[in-house]
Design an enzyme around this catalytic site. Structure first.
Site, short mmCIF file in Angstrom:
data_model
loop_
_atom_site.label_atom_id
_atom_site.label_comp_id
_atom_site.label_asym_id
_atom_site.label_seq_id
_atom_site.Cartn_x
_atom_site.Cartn_y
_atom_site.Cartn_z
N TYR A 198 0.87 -1.18 0.09
CA TYR A 198 -0.04 0.02 -0.14
C TYR A 198 0.80 1.36 0.11
CZ TYR A 198 -4.49 2.68 0.87
OH TYR A 198 -5.24 3.51 0.60
N TYR A 251 -4.80 5.95 -7.28
CA TYR A 251 -5.28 5.81 -5.88
C TYR A 251 -6.56 5.17 -5.88
CZ TYR A 251 -6.08 6.87 -0.94
OH TYR A 251 -6.37 6.75 0.26
#
Ligand SMILES: [Zn+2]
Lengths: 383, 125
Positions: free
Chosen positions: A287, A337
């Site tokens: 992440y 994102y």
């Protein structure tokens, strides 16, 4: 013996700074693309899982798609930390026999509508009591991460440019990914170093894209997947974990702020379920909302020793020919994102052998939604 | 963390010029941010304790963009570990070279009517 469950499809919209359409429409587009990728009709879908933060409605989406039944719908909290858990929860629903084919999705107009980075002085209630940060001058996620990022540099005696290799690696992958926001737009070290400060030591290119778009994944049984035209990714293990003193993006009140408190539990659960450690995979999707948190994940997940992550990246280990290719689609930093969902899709593409930056001989891919919030992870393998 | 029934006690303390933390009445653990119970021993019994506000800078960031409403220059936010063992955030009000900031001694000043109600200045200033 629980039945095997797989990810059988991935669908995405275009990723942009202004989609000019609703999150509802983006979700439907991604799901339609996902079903097409899997080769499964909407009539087979009987479950839907998304994020608590997602603002679409399962019922509205079902109406658009024409699913005959919807037996299971649930949501996962804690933003990006819930990414892998949407798939994990789908697998549990399928193993429990309450659903057969579950679509998990995330639709987000965070570039054009509500930018997290603009500073949320009145955040949604599920984000908790943000007065502990916002009242003290830390209004944005980047500012909160800045405190941790500085402590890391100080602890290990690193220079302010130590995080550069993470940004440069992500952008190098994005250059060859037509879906990426930074497709064909390489980033040089000089450009990185001259990019403006957001919250020192974070520069602009240490922070992820904020994007408009949607991603959907199809989770179903291995038995169903064997009839499909494309390869599926078998879910070898899925884990979810929260740290005791965890407060999202700000571990200031943990004894050691350089640990991600959810990670040790994620590792332990994966090991119990499939006997593998994250570093046993052939590629990793971590992440990457902020480069310093990639460093912490690499260390806490066991890819390298504490304090060595920036050097690990600088030596090329994360490149496509490195020892642990990471975020081969460009990740949040280079592609888009979408709360970690693109990372899971990329893991499927790597296992299928259809990634734009394909790693050779991929038998397992590790995915972490270890976002410094209560998090989740997946180990995916060949069916 | 969720808004809990103890959170407001901290802000009320600030308005009275007191920098508070919680002390577990059962095991003595100090804690901040405020919450109902002790994660070490589970007790819900606690006292409000006033910090002297003296400690050292544990880390910091210089916020450049976007700035909070009411600020037009970059500002430094410090995370300070006070001598009572808890950590507080606050604005940095000093001119120590940033490379020397972590580990330096500071003392809290409370300004409850300002946008950021806690700041830390070098000890001795
Ligand atoms: Zn106690």
């Amino acid at each position: 013996m629980a039945q095997d469950v797989v990810i059988a499809g991935v669908g995405t919209t275009d990723f942009s700074k202004n989609s000019k359409r609703s999150e509802h429409q983006l979700a439907v587009e991604a799901i339609v693309a996902c079903l097409d990728d899997a080769g499964i009709g909407a009539s087979e879908i009987d479950g839907m899982i998304t994020f608590t933060m997602d603002e679409t409605s399962e019922v509205d989406i079902r109406r658009e798609l024409g699913c005959e039944s919807l037996h299971h719908f649930s949501r996962v909290p804690f933003g990006g930390g819930g990414g892998c858990a949407t798939v994990g929860h789908a697998a549990m629903a399928i193993r429990a026999g309450v659903a057969h084919s579950v679509v998990v999705y995330r639709a987000l107009n965070t570039a054009s509508r509500v930018r997290f980075g603009s500073g949320q002085l009145t955040p949604p209630p599920e984000s908790g009591d943000q007065r502990w940060f916002t009242n003290f001058g830390l209004a944005t996620p980047a500012a909160r991460v800045g405190i941790t990022a500085r402590r890391y540099l100080e602890t290990y005696g690193l220079d302010d440019d130590a995080y550069a290799p993470f940004a440069l690696t992500a952008r190098a992958y994005a250059v060859t990914n037509p879906a990426a926001y930074y497709y064909n737009r390489p980033l040089s070290r000089d450009e990185y170093l001259s990019s403006p400060w957001i919250s020192r030591p974070l520069r602009r290119f240490d922070c992820c894209q904020e994007s408009d778009g949607a991603v959907a994944l199809l989770v179903t049984t291995a038995e169903r997947a064997r009839d499909l035209r494309k390869k599926s990714a078998k879910i070898l293990a899925s884990a979810q974990n929260a740290g005791l003193e965890q407060i999202g993006l700000a571990q200031y009140w943990c004894e050691d702020i350089l640990k991600l408190p959810e990670v040790s539990g994620l590792k332990e659960q994966l090991r119990k379920q499939c006997g593998m450690a994250p570093r046993d995979a052939d590629a990793a999707m971590l992440y990457d909302h902020f480069t310093p948190l990639v460093a912490l994940q690499l260390e806490q997940l066991g890819f390298c020793q504490d304090g060595e992550a920036t050097e690990f990246a600088a030596r090329g280990h994360l490149g496509v020919d490195g020892s642990m290719p990471m975020n081969t689609h460009g990740g949040h930093l280079g592609e888009a994102y979408l709360h970690g969902m693109t990372h899971i899709g990329e893991a499927l593409r790597q296992l299928r052998g259809e990634a734009v930056n394909q790693v050779s001989d991929v038998s397992a891919v590790f995915v972490a939604s270890a976002a410094s919030t209560p998090g989740s992870a997946l180990m995916l393998g060949q069916l | 963390m969720s808004i809990n029934d103890d959170s407001d006690l901290f802000w009320a303390g600030l308005n009275e010029g007191r920098l508070l933390f919680q002390t577990c009445r059962a095991c003595g653990a100090h804690r901040f941010p405020f919450r109902m119970s002790c994660s070490r021993c589970g007790s819900f019994e606690k006292d409000l304790t006033e910090s002297k506000g003296c400690g050292f800078v544990y880390s910091y960031t210089v916020v450049e963009r976007p700035l909070l409403p009411g600020f037009d220059e970059p500002y430094t936010v410090v995370l300070v570990e006070v001598d009572e063992g808890v950590r507080y955030l606050g604005l940095y009000a000093g001119d120590v070279d940033p490379s020397q900031l972590i580990g330096s001694r500071v003392r809290a000043r409370l300004n409850p009517d300002q946008r950021v109600p806690v700041s830390f200045a070098p000890e001795g200033n």
